[in-house]
Design a protein around this motif. Structure first.
Motif, PDB file in Angstrom:
ATOM      1  N   ASP A 185      46.569  32.306  46.236  1.00  0.00           N
ATOM      2  CA  ASP A 185      47.119  33.654  46.394  1.00  0.00           C
ATOM      3  C   ASP A 185      46.395  34.674  45.519  1.00  0.00           C
ATOM      4  O   ASP A 185      46.128  35.797  45.962  1.00  0.00           O
ATOM      5  N   TYR A 186      46.071  34.276  44.280  1.00  0.00           N
ATOM      6  CA  TYR A 186      45.411  35.201  43.357  1.00  0.00           C
ATOM      7  C   TYR A 186      44.283  34.478  42.615  1.00  0.00           C
ATOM      8  O   TYR A 186      44.472  33.362  42.119  1.00  0.00           O
ATOM      9  N   VAL A 187      43.137  35.115  42.556  1.00  0.00           N
ATOM     10  CA  VAL A 187      42.065  34.714  41.651  1.00  0.00           C
ATOM     11  C   VAL A 187      42.000  35.761  40.549  1.00  0.00           C
ATOM     12  O   VAL A 187      41.935  36.966  40.825  1.00  0.00           O
ATOM     13  N   LEU A 188      42.036  35.305  39.291  1.00  0.00           N
ATOM     14  CA  LEU A 188      41.955  36.213  38.151  1.00  0.00           C
ATOM     15  C   LEU A 188      40.582  36.067  37.499  1.00  0.00           C
ATOM     16  O   LEU A 188      40.171  34.957  37.152  1.00  0.00           O
ATOM     17  N   ILE A 189      39.885  37.186  37.344  1.00  0.00           N
ATOM     18  CA  ILE A 189      38.586  37.204  36.668  1.00  0.00           C
ATOM     19  C   ILE A 189      38.775  37.895  35.318  1.00  0.00           C
ATOM     20  O   ILE A 189      39.289  39.017  35.254  1.00  0.00           O
ATOM     21  N   THR A 190      38.350  37.233  34.244  1.00  0.00           N
ATOM     22  CA  THR A 190      38.566  37.818  32.918  1.00  0.00           C
ATOM     23  C   THR A 190      37.449  38.772  32.502  1.00  0.00           C
ATOM     24  O   THR A 190      37.719  39.792  31.874  1.00  0.00           O
ATOM     25  N   HIS A 191      36.194  38.442  32.829  1.00  0.00           N
ATOM     26  CA  HIS A 191      35.100  39.339  32.431  1.00  0.00           C
ATOM     27  C   HIS A 191      33.844  38.974  33.208  1.00  0.00           C
ATOM     28  O   HIS A 191      33.818  37.985  33.943  1.00  0.00           O
ATOM     29  N   ALA A 192      32.801  39.775  33.047  1.00  0.00           N
ATOM     30  CA  ALA A 192      31.643  39.708  33.938  1.00  0.00           C
ATOM     31  C   ALA A 192      30.572  38.729  33.485  1.00  0.00           C
ATOM     32  O   ALA A 192      29.498  38.705  34.080  1.00  0.00           O
ATOM     33  N   HIS A 193      30.806  37.934  32.464  1.00  0.00           N
ATOM     34  CA  HIS A 193      29.796  36.961  32.056  1.00  0.00           C
ATOM     35  C   HIS A 193      29.690  35.854  33.100  1.00  0.00           C
ATOM     36  O   HIS A 193      30.675  35.481  33.735  1.00  0.00           O
ATOM     37  N   HIS A 194      28.477  35.310  33.241  1.00  0.00           N
ATOM     38  CA  HIS A 194      28.168  34.468  34.389  1.00  0.00           C
ATOM     39  C   HIS A 194      28.909  33.138  34.409  1.00  0.00           C
ATOM     40  O   HIS A 194      28.946  32.478  35.453  1.00  0.00           O
ATOM     41  N   ASP A 195      29.507  32.722  33.304  1.00  0.00           N
ATOM     42  CA  ASP A 195      30.265  31.476  33.306  1.00  0.00           C
ATOM     43  C   ASP A 195      31.750  31.720  33.578  1.00  0.00           C
ATOM     44  O   ASP A 195      32.563  30.791  33.490  1.00  0.00           O
ATOM     45  N   HIS A 196      32.089  32.951  33.946  1.00  0.00           N
ATOM     46  CA  HIS A 196      33.489  33.276  34.263  1.00  0.00           C
ATOM     47  C   HIS A 196      33.638  33.938  35.629  1.00  0.00           C
ATOM     48  O   HIS A 196      34.709  33.861  36.219  1.00  0.00           O
ATOM     49  N   VAL A 197      32.600  34.597  36.108  1.00  0.00           N
ATOM     50  CA  VAL A 197      32.604  35.133  37.474  1.00  0.00           C
ATOM     51  C   VAL A 197      31.295  34.665  38.115  1.00  0.00           C
ATOM     52  O   VAL A 197      30.230  35.189  37.823  1.00  0.00           O
ATOM     53  N   LEU A 198      31.405  33.653  38.966  1.00  0.00           N
ATOM     54  CA  LEU A 198      30.234  32.949  39.465  1.00  0.00           C
ATOM     55  C   LEU A 198      30.173  33.060  40.989  1.00  0.00           C
ATOM     56  O   LEU A 198      30.973  32.442  41.695  1.00  0.00           O
ATOM     57  N   PRO A 199      29.227  33.831  41.518  1.00  0.00           N
ATOM     58  CA  PRO A 199      29.120  33.918  42.982  1.00  0.00           C
ATOM     59  C   PRO A 199      29.005  32.562  43.659  1.00  0.00           C
ATOM     60  O   PRO A 199      29.521  32.373  44.762  1.00  0.00           O
ATOM     61  N   GLU A 200      28.349  31.603  43.016  1.00  0.00           N
ATOM     62  CA  GLU A 200      28.205  30.267  43.600  1.00  0.00           C
ATOM     63  C   GLU A 200      29.553  29.666  43.956  1.00  0.00           C
ATOM     64  O   GLU A 200      29.718  29.071  45.028  1.00  0.00           O
ATOM     65  N   THR A 201      30.531  29.798  43.082  1.00  0.00           N
ATOM     66  CA  THR A 201      31.871  29.283  43.369  1.00  0.00           C
ATOM     67  C   THR A 201      32.658  30.242  44.245  1.00  0.00           C
ATOM     68  O   THR A 201      33.330  29.831  45.197  1.00  0.00           O
ATOM     69  N   LEU A 202      32.595  31.525  43.941  1.00  0.00           N
ATOM     70  CA  LEU A 202      33.412  32.497  44.672  1.00  0.00           C
ATOM     71  C   LEU A 202      33.122  32.465  46.169  1.00  0.00           C
ATOM     72  O   LEU A 202      34.048  32.518  46.993  1.00  0.00           O
ATOM     73  N   LEU A 203      31.861  32.400  46.554  1.00  0.00           N
ATOM     74  CA  LEU A 203      31.531  32.382  47.975  1.00  0.00           C
ATOM     75  C   LEU A 203      32.112  31.151  48.661  1.00  0.00           C
ATOM     76  O   LEU A 203      32.477  31.209  49.846  1.00  0.00           O
ATOM     77  N   GLN A 204      32.239  30.050  47.948  1.00  0.00           N
ATOM     78  CA  GLN A 204      32.723  28.813  48.558  1.00  0.00           C
ATOM     79  C   GLN A 204      34.242  28.740  48.661  1.00  0.00           C
ATOM     80  O   GLN A 204      34.771  27.870  49.375  1.00  0.00           O
ATOM     81  N   ILE A 205      34.946  29.623  47.976  1.00  0.00           N
ATOM     82  CA  ILE A 205      36.412  29.628  48.078  1.00  0.00           C
ATOM     83  C   ILE A 205      36.931  30.884  48.768  1.00  0.00           C
ATOM     84  O   ILE A 205      38.139  31.038  48.939  1.00  0.00           O
ATOM     85  N   ARG A 206      36.041  31.754  49.175  1.00  0.00           N
ATOM     86  CA  ARG A 206      36.451  33.060  49.733  1.00  0.00           C
ATOM     87  C   ARG A 206      37.421  32.906  50.891  1.00  0.00           C
ATOM     88  O   ARG A 206      38.374  33.695  51.034  1.00  0.00           O
ATOM     89  N   HIS A 207      37.222  31.895  51.730  1.00  0.00           N
ATOM     90  CA  HIS A 207      38.031  31.745  52.928  1.00  0.00           C
ATOM     91  C   HIS A 207      39.495  31.445  52.641  1.00  0.00           C
ATOM     92  O   HIS A 207      40.348  31.617  53.523  1.00  0.00           O
ATOM     93  N   LYS A 208      39.824  30.997  51.431  1.00  0.00           N
ATOM     94  CA  LYS A 208      41.206  30.626  51.136  1.00  0.00           C
ATOM     95  C   LYS A 208      41.865  31.547  50.120  1.00  0.00           C
ATOM     96  O   LYS A 208      42.993  31.300  49.695  1.00  0.00           O
ATOM     97  N   VAL A 209      41.183  32.629  49.704  1.00  0.00           N
ATOM     98  CA  VAL A 209      41.690  33.510  48.650  1.00  0.00           C
ATOM     99  C   VAL A 209      42.396  34.720  49.250  1.00  0.00           C
ATOM    100  O   VAL A 209      41.878  35.361  50.180  1.00  0.00           O
ATOM    101  N   GLY A 210      43.570  35.030  48.695  1.00  0.00           N
ATOM    102  CA  GLY A 210      44.278  36.229  49.093  1.00  0.00           C
ATOM    103  C   GLY A 210      43.750  37.458  48.374  1.00  0.00           C
ATOM    104  O   GLY A 210      43.026  38.277  48.929  1.00  0.00           O
ATOM    105  N   THR A 211      44.096  37.585  47.088  1.00  0.00           N
ATOM    106  CA  THR A 211      43.729  38.757  46.291  1.00  0.00           C
ATOM    107  C   THR A 211      42.921  38.329  45.076  1.00  0.00           C
ATOM    108  O   THR A 211      43.269  37.351  44.405  1.00  0.00           O
TER     109      THR A 211
END
Length: 551
Positions: free
Chosen positions: A317-343
């Motif tokens: 339902d919710y993905v929480l991102i704490t900050h923009a450093h690459h070990d906390h907001v990772l396109p590699e993972t985000l793209l692979q879970i996009r289909h199941k994420v609400g907000t």
């Protein structure tokens, strides 16, 4: 022409690693944002490639040394000089717009440095052409002139060219089996299996599609839902040469049996917590699932306990991102879970700062339809609780970075504070925060209390290089043991968990930190855990994976 019959019921293998690339370099926030990507390309990528072509043996030695592996050294073993030269030449040709943009910033800096308080309106015609219509000129309260970017306009500008985006998929049998993510370009797939680099990437498939392509949702949904690979290859526009390799990325064997997967909600009145490694934590009750800082491993055989993409619930339902450093907001993972994420909830900023790109715009550019910005103490209400954005102190080198937030989560009768890499350098802040949110049952903290110098991430953006002493003193650090204990005691936390801080093997290509038992962060983390236990609190250093329920 009649399409040949194909067998349906294939799943994307759990050991298929995915690298999103921008112009052959591993994608992270500062390569997705157009303004920062221009500076990274001109001030980092071009310089590294030029250096490699001049001294490949020096790069090979530095990349092989754990102490310098995460520095600006291409990890190609001293080979592939001609290929790097070709990429260098191609980048110089393609990056003309980026070159003009970076040069324009330098010209504008010089222009603004000459202003001492007079009106800025007459300067607009003198703004360099590459920045015309993209900046607002303003003074800060000390009457220092500066500019603010209209960042959303940059995503509509030629500077934001998605043609350089692609994804590389390859099967590997172990974690960390790739060069350091940010200092080695991913050269094009070589068809010759006798070639050294080609052997390393034998079977790799490149998808020449922008990150926001909807077909990627079908691909990554296939981690747990059966698809027809041939139909998917059509949808992704794969040519005939890549189709056989693409099909090898799939299996008829489901990733988990239904009883092993995490696609059912916890029982009513229960909250379930799952740790996926590093700072990634899933919190669920019978109505809501919340995933913090998603960085997930693949299904490789290993002694390290793990939960991977197949262990996520069907709906986040919710993905929480704490900050923009690459070990906390990772396109590699985000793209692979996009289909199941609400907000997706991201920390907002004041907008327009070069070194502080909008996380909302970055995540939207990755194809997420619902991205919500929050600022300090904003509340997102849940059916049985709330998510409150809490100020994030430290770790950002004393720079004006606003895109950072920790989160207080109340779910049913459970409260948790996800402190990320906050450094408790301003304890009075937590007095005020505690007055608003009260005590916390579970406290999660990172304790990389040494951290990298400011130049490690932000060097391309400084108008003038930092003095070495200043650079070394302004480290991106988290809390020490004593600072962390202060937070524990203020929030009267009954359980304290320390993140693994990059110790898991799948984090090595992202962080390259060669921890030992004598490393300061490890010593401080151990001391925190021991002290908390002596005080009667549950405490542990997390590692790999863990799941527990709270009634």
């Amino acid at each position: 022409m009649t399409k040949p019959q194909t067998t349906t019921g294939y799943f994307l293998r759990g050991d298929v690693e995915v690298e999103p690339l921008v112009d052959r370099w591993y994608a992270w926030v500062h390569l997705v944002s157009p303004a920062t990507a221009a500076f990274v390309t001109m001030e980092r990528h071009l310089r590294m490639m030029e250096s490699y072509v001049r001294s490949p043996a020096m790069h090979a030695a530095a990349a092989a040394n754990p102490a310098t592996r995460s520095g600006p050294f291409l990890d190609l073993g001293g080979a592939k000089v001609a290929e790097v030269q070709a990429l260098l030449d191609a980048t110089r040709t393609k990056a003309k717009r980026q070159q003009d943009f970076v040069a324009a910033f330098g010209e504008l800096d010089t222009l603004l440095e000459s202003m001492t308080g007079g009106a800025l309106e007459p300067l607009y015609p003198s703004v360099p052409a590459a920045l015309q219509g993209l900046v607002e000129l303003e003074y800060d309260r000390h009457n220092r002139a500066r500019c603010r970017l209209y960042e959303r306009l940059l995503y509509a500008d030629a500077l934001a060219d998605p043609s350089g985006q692609c994804l590389r998929l390859v099967r590997t049998d172990r974690d960390g089996d790739r060069p350091f993510a940010f200092s080695t370009p991913r050269l094009p797939v070589v068809e010759d299996p006798d070639d050294a680099d080609g052997a390393a990437w034998e079977g790799a498939v490149e998808l020449d599609v922008p990150f926001a392509t909807p077909a990627l949702d079908t691909l990554f949904r296939a981690r747990t839902e059966a698809v027809d690979p041939d139909e998917l290859a059509d949808e992704l526009g794969l040519d005939a040469g890549a189709r056989s390799r693409f099909r090898e990325l799939f299996t008829t064997t489901p990733p988990r049996t239904p009883g092993e997967r995490a696609d059912s909600r916890p029982g009513r009145g229960q909250v379930r917590v799952t740790y996926f490694g590093h700072a990634c934590v899933l919190v669920e009750d019978d109505e809501v699932s919340i995933l913090v800082d998603p960085v997930l491993p693949y299904d490789h055989a290993s002694d390290v306990p793990r939960r991977s993409f197949a262990d996520l619930p069907d709906r986040i339902d919710y993905v929480l991102i704490t900050h923009a450093h690459h070990d906390h907001v990772l396109p590699e993972t985000l793209l692979q879970i996009r289909h199941k994420v609400g907000t997706v909830i991201v920390p907002g900023n004041d907008g327009g700062g070069l070194m502080d790109p909008s996380l909302r715009l970055v995540v939207e550019h990755l194809g997420f339809p619902d991205v919500r910005e929050v600022r300090e103490l904003d509340v997102t209400n849940l059916p049985n609780g709330a998510i409150t954005a809490i100020p994030f102190v430290g770790e950002h080198h004393d720079l004006a970075i606003r895109s950072k937030s920790t989160y207080h989560v109340r779910l049913g009768g459970l409260t948790a504070l996800f402190g990320a890499d906050t450094a408790n350098v301003n304890p009075a802040l937590y007095d005020r925060v505690h007055d608003l949110v009260g005590d916390v049952d579970l406290l999660f903290l990172g304790m990389e209390c040494e951290g990298a110098p400011a130049s490690w991430v932000y060097a391309p953006y400084f108008a003038h290089p930092l003095d070495r002493d200043h650079d070394q003193s302004r480290r991106g650090r988290a809390s020490t043991c004593d600072e962390a204990l202060d937070v524990v005691e203020r929030f009267r936390s009954s359980a304290v968990y320390v993140y693994a801080m990059g110790e898991e093997p799948w984090l090595y290509p992202l962080l390259g930190i060669p921890y030992t038992d004598d490393s300061l962060a490890i010593r401080e983390a151990k001391r925190l855990v021991e002290t908390c236990r002596e005080q009667g609190r549950h405490s542990e250093r997390l590692y790999g994976a863990k799941r527990w329920s709270v009634s």
